[in-house]
Design an enzyme around this catalytic site. Structure first.
Site, PDB file in Angstrom:
ATOM      1  N   HIS A   1      38.124  10.591  18.778  1.00  0.00           N
ATOM      2  CA  HIS A   1      39.247  10.206  17.925  1.00  0.00           C
ATOM      3  C   HIS A   1      38.916   9.012  17.037  1.00  0.00           C
ATOM      4  O   HIS A   1      39.182   9.009  15.833  1.00  0.00           O
ATOM      5  CB  HIS A   1      40.462   9.884  18.803  1.00  0.00           C
ATOM      6  CG  HIS A   1      41.719   9.615  18.046  1.00  0.00           C
ATOM      7  ND1 HIS A   1      42.172   8.343  17.769  1.00  0.00           N
ATOM      8  CD2 HIS A   1      42.633  10.454  17.513  1.00  0.00           C
ATOM      9  CE1 HIS A   1      43.302   8.412  17.098  1.00  0.00           C
ATOM     10  NE2 HIS A   1      43.620   9.683  16.931  1.00  0.00           N
TER      11      HIS A   1
ATOM     12  N   SER B   1      47.611   9.193  12.884  1.00  0.00           N
ATOM     13  CA  SER B   1      46.333   8.595  13.282  1.00  0.00           C
ATOM     14  C   SER B   1      45.402   8.407  12.094  1.00  0.00           C
ATOM     15  O   SER B   1      44.582   7.483  12.088  1.00  0.00           O
ATOM     16  CB  SER B   1      45.623   9.481  14.315  1.00  0.00           C
ATOM     17  OG  SER B   1      46.206   9.384  15.578  1.00  0.00           O
TER      18      SER B   1
ATOM     19  N   ASP C   1      40.564   1.821  19.463  1.00  0.00           N
ATOM     20  CA  ASP C   1      40.766   3.258  19.641  1.00  0.00           C
ATOM     21  C   ASP C   1      40.206   3.694  20.992  1.00  0.00           C
ATOM     22  O   ASP C   1      39.921   2.861  21.854  1.00  0.00           O
ATOM     23  CB  ASP C   1      40.116   4.031  18.488  1.00  0.00           C
ATOM     24  CG  ASP C   1      40.899   5.271  18.108  1.00  0.00           C
ATOM     25  OD1 ASP C   1      40.832   6.261  18.855  1.00  0.00           O
ATOM     26  OD2 ASP C   1      41.588   5.252  17.068  1.00  0.00           O
TER      27      ASP C   1
END
Length: 551
Positions: free
Chosen positions: A223, A403, A183
């Site tokens: 994220h 996601s 990520d």
């Protein structure tokens, strides 16, 4: 800057140096000769014991793509004036270099006999190696009903939609399994209380930053922290991830402020690393279609699983025994509604998003691929997923995106694989497709649908294998059926016959004990609802299990 990454709230892998604005070139090599000290007969020189164990368990042969790039080739390229070797890729057999004086350096590099081609970092094609399937290893049949419950807080329904609570209650929460998360960063994950259990038990096996170098991944983008919380978080009454007892490698491969094709090569390095350290599952909520430099943009024709470097690497990772999941993307309704790179890869599980009512979300990217394959493969909760905020408060909130559907499913599939270790990664995916809600009519928005983690993996595992029998068999007709079904046994001598009907949760819904001399039966199953069932017939000559479908 045109971004289409999956961030949505809406080797021996080389030499790590700071990657700046210098021109990057891909140097593809001809071979791995030139005095390469590594050989396929000595994999311990380039793979960890955990990686070797995974290959051995699932009968994955070593391939030339496993060998590190010949060191002398790399050193000769590195010695060229104005050239800096950024990293190498053993899977694609090449190096990415930064060059300050192209006019003087490129002729020298191209003069090396071991260099096949050079060019600005771009797309790349490769023929895939073919590997053998693992030896069939049956181990278990059914699962008992849940007896233990956990307080999932706001994450309950996203787990329940996959029947994760069921497999958790049976003791399978990812223990002993290793998940690599690729990520853009895991901001404050090391100080967030929802991960206290993870860090206190040593569940983070390590970290790597393939963008900036080093091992600190906790001060970059948030994220990855939210993604990680979908799998690894534990705070009773607030959140519980889908694989809360698994071990994790946290790998930063994405530079969040930019979109450059070089990031696909960062991901390749991360995937190669994950393979080398023995990860079993690799999950990514990133994807690429358009870049800061429009000349590097992918086109729909690239979505064939063998053009983009990241898709090539994703397929290679799967062929090396890893279960690879990637988010489909959040582009539906935009100028690029299709899945991105590497969601087009044919050997991975591409994940779409559904909401709390199991409807496909409006943003979830769709298929097909350029070569006509159905994508996504499966779906999970991506509409208002429950995730952790990237701070020290343990606060959680709802967020949208494939996601988050991807790690929720990745953790669930990890627990399923833990429960059924005789399956290899391909069979894990194939089995779960057969349990999924849309398996009979897969399409390019939902794929095969929502899988059931507590379903019986008979259809793939046994494939009508007999247990302790070489002569006994039976047929079921018609199949699918409406209400009446005919069961016919092989005409041999039996001293006992027992027939059991199971649903996909492994619960027995009907038991029949006909006379041992009665070999042909007609039963009325109109009292059971439509769906997938399993008929298990145990006789004095052996036991067989087959799937049936009640229309």
């Amino acid at each position: 800057m045109n971004k289409n990454k999956l961030f949505l709230l809406l080797s021996f892998f080389g030499i790590v140096t700071s990657i700046n604005a210098q021109t990057k070139y891909w140097v593809r090599l001809n071979n791995k000769n030139g005095g390469n000290p590594y050989t396929l007969s000595n994999p311990s020189a380039f793979l960890t014991p955990a990686a070797i164990q995974r290959r051995t368990t699932y009968n994955v042969p070593y391939h030339i793509t496993d060998l590190p790039v010949t060191p002398s080739y790399v050193s000769q390229i590195s010695a060229v004036p104005s050239v800096t070797v950024l990293y190498v890729s053993k899977w694609l057999n090449g190096v990415v270099v930064s060059i300050t004086n192209t006019a003087s350096a490129m002729p020298i590099i191209n003069s090396f006999t071991f260099v096949a081609s050079t060019g600005v970092v771009n797309k790349y094609k490769l023929d895939m190696p073919v590997i053998e399937q693992p030896v069939f290893m049956p181990e278990q049949e059914m699962r008992a009903n849940p007896t233990t419950t956990f307080n999932y807080g706001g994450s309950y329904w996203q787990n329940k939609q996959l029947n994760v609570d069921c497999i958790h209650s049976q003791g399978f929460r990812g223990q002993g399994m290793v998940i690599a998360v690729l990520d853009a960063g895991f901001l404050n994950a090391n100080i967030n209380p929802v991960f206290d259990s993870l860090f206190n038990r040593g569940g983070v096996l390590g970290t790597r930053d393939f963008v900036s170098g080093g091992t600190n991944v906790y001060d970059d983008d948030a994220h990855g922290e939210m993604v990680l919380s979908c799998m690894a978080a534990i705070k009773p009454g607030v959140i519980m991830g889908s694989a809360p007892r698994a071990n994790y490698w946290l790998l930063r491969t994405e530079d969040a402020p930019t979109e450059k094709l070089i990031e696909e090569y960062n991901w390749i390095r991360g995937a190669e690393f994950a393979d080398s350290v023995g990860a079993q599952v690799l999950t990514t909520s990133l994807g690429y279609t358009q870049f800061d430099n429009p000349a590097q943009n992918h086109t729909f024709a690239d979505l064939d699983g063998k053009t983009a470097p990241m898709s090539i690497a994703a397929n290679l990772a799967a062929r090396k025994g890893l279960l690879v999941l990637n988010a489909a993307g959040n582009g539906n309704g935009s100028s690029w509604p299709k899945v991105g790179i590497p969601a087009d890869a044919d050997s991975i599980c591409t994940v779409g998003a559904i909401d709390s009512l199991s409807n496909v979300t409006g943003f979830s990217s769709i298929g097909p691929t350029a070569d006509g394959r159905i994508k996504p493969d499966l779906v999970a909760r991506g509409g208002n997923s429950w995730v952790s905020a990237a701070n020290s408060s343990a606060a959680c909130f709802q967020a949208n995106g494939t996601s988050f559907a991807t790690p929720i499913l990745a953790g669930a599939m990890t627990c399923f694989w833990q429960a059924h270790p005789y399956l290899n990664s391909f069979k894990v995916l194939d089995t779960l497709k057969k349990t999924a809600s849309n398996f009979a009519i897969p399409n390019n928005s939902r794929g095969w649908g929502t899988p059931n983690m507590c379903a019986v993996p008979i259809t793939t595992v046994f494939k009508n294998h007999t247990l302790n029998s070489s002569v006994f068999n039976f047929t079921v007709s018609p199949n699918p059926f409406n209400s009446i079904v005919q069961i016919n046994l092989t005409p041999i001598y039996y001293t006992s016959i027992n027939i059991q009907i199971y649903n996909t949760l492994g619960a027995i819904i009907k038991t029949i004990n006909p006379p041992a001399s009665m070999l042909n039966y007609e039963y009325d199953f109109s009292d059971i609802t439509s769906g997938v069932y399993f008929i298990k017939i145990s006789t004095s000559q052996g036991t067989i299990i087959k799937k049936v479908i009640r229309q």
